[in-house]
Design an enzyme around this catalytic site. Sequence first.
Site, PDB file in Angstrom:
ATOM      1  N   ILE A  14       0.491  -0.709  -0.074  1.00  0.00           N
ATOM      2  CA  ILE A  14      -0.454   0.236   0.301  1.00  0.00           C
ATOM      3  C   ILE A  14       0.893   0.978  -0.238  1.00  0.00           C
ATOM      4  O   ILE A  14       0.846   2.710  -0.751  1.00  0.00           O
ATOM      5  CB  ILE A  14      -1.055   0.170   1.136  1.00  0.00           C
ATOM      6  N   GLY A  15       1.677   1.187   0.430  1.00  0.00           N
ATOM      7  CA  GLY A  15       2.780   2.214   1.110  1.00  0.00           C
ATOM      8  C   GLY A  15       3.964   1.699   1.980  1.00  0.00           C
ATOM      9  O   GLY A  15       3.571   1.079   2.685  1.00  0.00           O
ATOM     10  N   THR A  16       4.961   3.554   1.473  1.00  0.00           N
ATOM     11  CA  THR A  16       5.644   3.208   2.867  1.00  0.00           C
ATOM     12  C   THR A  16       5.540   4.199   3.885  1.00  0.00           C
ATOM     13  O   THR A  16       5.691   4.992   2.947  1.00  0.00           O
ATOM     14  CB  THR A  16       7.288   2.859   1.709  1.00  0.00           C
ATOM     15  N   GLY A  17       5.814   4.557   4.480  1.00  0.00           N
ATOM     16  CA  GLY A  17       5.822   5.758   5.622  1.00  0.00           C
ATOM     17  C   GLY A  17       7.227   6.105   6.141  1.00  0.00           C
ATOM     18  O   GLY A  17       8.099   5.358   5.836  1.00  0.00           O
ATOM     19  N   SER A  18       7.125   6.607   7.310  1.00  0.00           N
ATOM     20  CA  SER A  18       8.019   6.897   7.988  1.00  0.00           C
ATOM     21  C   SER A  18       9.005   6.208   8.840  1.00  0.00           C
ATOM     22  O   SER A  18       9.735   5.341   9.382  1.00  0.00           O
ATOM     23  CB  SER A  18       8.093   8.137   8.789  1.00  0.00           C
ATOM     24  N   TYR A  19       8.005   4.653   8.976  1.00  0.00           N
ATOM     25  CA  TYR A  19       8.037   3.805  10.453  1.00  0.00           C
ATOM     26  C   TYR A  19       8.089   2.726   9.842  1.00  0.00           C
ATOM     27  O   TYR A  19       8.766   1.394  10.087  1.00  0.00           O
ATOM     28  CB  TYR A  19       7.555   3.797  11.696  1.00  0.00           C
ATOM     29  N   GLY A  20       7.774   1.802   8.167  1.00  0.00           N
ATOM     30  CA  GLY A  20       8.440   0.868   8.146  1.00  0.00           C
ATOM     31  C   GLY A  20       6.928   1.220   6.624  1.00  0.00           C
ATOM     32  O   GLY A  20       6.550   1.805   6.571  1.00  0.00           O
ATOM     33  N   LYS A  37       1.308  -4.087   9.218  1.00  0.00           N
ATOM     34  CA  LYS A  37       2.513  -3.371   9.157  1.00  0.00           C
ATOM     35  C   LYS A  37       4.492  -3.224   9.469  1.00  0.00           C
ATOM     36  O   LYS A  37       4.316  -4.544  10.378  1.00  0.00           O
ATOM     37  CB  LYS A  37       2.502  -1.998   9.711  1.00  0.00           C
ATOM     38  N   ASP A 140      -1.212  12.055  17.824  1.00  0.00           N
ATOM     39  CA  ASP A 140      -1.053  12.146  16.428  1.00  0.00           C
ATOM     40  C   ASP A 140      -1.922  11.744  15.501  1.00  0.00           C
ATOM     41  O   ASP A 140      -2.294  11.367  14.477  1.00  0.00           O
ATOM     42  CB  ASP A 140       0.331  10.841  16.385  1.00  0.00           C
TER      43      ASP A 140
END
Length: 278
Positions: A14-20, A37, A140
Amino acid sequence: MPSTLEDFEVITTIGTGSYGTCKKIRRKKDGKVMVWKEMEYGSMTESEKQMLVSEVNLLRELRHQHIVRYYDRIIDRTQAIIYIIMEYCQGGDLASIISRNRKDGTHVSEDFAWKILIQATLALKECHRRKNGKAVLHRDLKPANVFLDADANVKLGDFGLARVLHHEHSLAQTYVGTPYYMSPELVNNQSYNEKSDIWSLGCMLYELCALAPPFTATNEGDLKKKIRIGQFPRLPTQYSLELDMIIRRMIQVEVSMRPSIDSILADSVVQRKQNSLN
Ligand code: ADP
Ligand code: MG
């Protein structure tokens, strides 16, 4: 029996975020679509790992209609990766809705905004009520952490995992990127509390409608000044005064003037809208 990686197949990333990285997966035994995740813990310190474990344990306890459901976790020790298995939210997140509207020159409907307001408030209420009477603060709240399911109902997600992996208390690490939703008490180095989540909630709802945060600046110093003053434009005029008013009450510099979750839910307009949702 605990799950293993073999119980699932990856459908797509789906996508890569800042943490995984988040992947859409299918549980083989019943075909149920979920996400996991993937987070590498190899470079974490012992205390970071401890915090991650306690955060995941907390997630497991949060079961609510408007909170992303946590199902399980798998730890792959050879690769030092933890997989956190969660509910799949087909409708994506509010950040994408905001940027799509901005790009198309359109706005979300008033009814949609009220629905998000009510359901996000209900999710926060559950967080604040948790943990042996001790509140769990989201800390957050931002459009990227508010998901929608297939029926466009709110699913609040990403509890504190960000915070765990950047566990320092400094603002720079609490907020990755410009801290548009930072409350005045944080600007003034006072402690975070339930009302700080209300401030962020108000900022998020404001941005959902106005397609820009209430306070904007090109540098953090100017942003902080604006937040301390606390003045921002009315919502675009297609939105009602009632909606503008309730969001405005959430974004009040004076903490004691900001409504609590319960007083938001007790508001007569909110109650009327809530009845029309059910
Ligand atoms: P970020 O740091 O951007 O929040 P995440 O790892 O949380 O990164 O998310 C990566 C991508 O996966 C984002 O596009 C996010 O919208 C999506 N995503 C995260 N959780 C879910 C979920 N439960 N259901 C559907 N999409 C998700
Ligand atoms: Mg996220």
